[in-house]
Design a protein around this motif. Structure first.
Motif, short mmCIF file in Angstrom:
data_model
loop_
_atom_site.label_atom_id
_atom_site.label_comp_id
_atom_site.label_asym_id
_atom_site.label_seq_id
_atom_site.Cartn_x
_atom_site.Cartn_y
_atom_site.Cartn_z
N ASP A 119 -1.56 -2.28 5.87
CA ASP A 119 -0.36 -1.67 6.44
C ASP A 119 0.93 -2.30 5.91
OD1 ASP A 119 -0.30 -4.11 7.75
OD2 ASP A 119 -0.27 -3.26 9.77
N SER A 120 0.81 -3.21 4.95
CA SER A 120 1.94 -3.90 4.30
C SER A 120 2.73 -4.79 5.24
CB SER A 120 2.89 -2.89 3.63
OG SER A 120 2.19 -2.09 2.71
N SER B 238 0.82 -1.23 0.00
CA SER B 238 0.00 0.00 0.00
C SER B 238 0.85 1.27 0.00
CB SER B 238 -0.96 0.00 1.19
OG SER B 238 -0.22 -0.07 2.39
N ASP B 239 2.05 1.21 0.57
CA ASP B 239 2.92 2.39 0.58
C ASP B 239 3.74 2.50 -0.71
OD1 ASP B 239 4.81 0.38 0.89
OD2 ASP B 239 5.39 0.98 2.92
N LYS C 54 6.28 0.75 -1.71
CA LYS C 54 7.70 0.43 -1.60
C LYS C 54 8.06 -0.94 -2.17
CE LYS C 54 8.75 3.24 2.44
NZ LYS C 54 9.24 3.21 3.83
#
Length: 165
Positions: free
Chosen positions: A131-132, A87-88, A90
């Motif tokens: 939140d990965s 989700s971020d 990365k």
């Protein structure tokens, strides 16, 4: 559909190529050459489109529609591999073979870690938690698995082996 909702990417089962569409007017704006049955996924920032077919993953720049990276897959059939972005933005999870998972840096393409689910049933879907911290893995004929990446990375850090990203 891209994160901003302006374009869509489609591929067809047993058909080659990925079509890029303008969602406002429905016009096809580009046709990307791929092998048959491509899976597609936009990065969370919309700057990359990843396609996967039996033979390869291809990372496309969404501004120029030029390929920027290829990752070969051994021909174990014509099934495309799953694609999941954290989700971020990365990380990206892919299956270079039908039975193992690699977590890559979404910016560099470097392999950060590799997971080998057991039993070795074919992997058909991957998804990061919001939140990965976890990666869900679905396999043919087997129960789903949930990998606790946060805990795994803590254990690796204790050994001096944690990935940097």
């Amino acid at each position: 559909i891209s994160p901003d909702g302006k374009i869509a990417a489609t591929g067809g089962w047993h058909n080659p190529d990925v079509a890029i569409w303008n969602t406002a007017g429905g016009q096809r704006i580009k046709l990307l050459p791929t092998a048959a049955s491509p899976n597609v996924r936009f990065s969370t920032d919309g700057r990359r489109l990843v396609t996967c077919t039996g033979p390869e993953y291809c990372f496309w720049d969404t501004r120029s529609w030029q390929p920027v990276r290829h990752i070969s897959r051994p021909m174990e059939g014509d099934l495309p591999g799953p694609i999941a972005f954290s989700s971020d933005g990365k990380w990206i999870a892919i299956t270079p073979t039908t039975r193992n998972i690699q977590i890559l840096s979404a910016t560099t393409g470097d392999v950060l870690g590799e997971l080998d689910p057991s039993p070795e049933n074919e992997i058909v879907a991957l998804a990061f938690s919001p939140d990965s911290s976890k990666l869900a893995v679905t396999r043919v004929g087997a129960s789903p698995q949930l990998w606790d990446l946060k805990r795994l990375r803590q254990q690796l850090a204790n050994l001096g082996l944690n990935w940097k990203n």
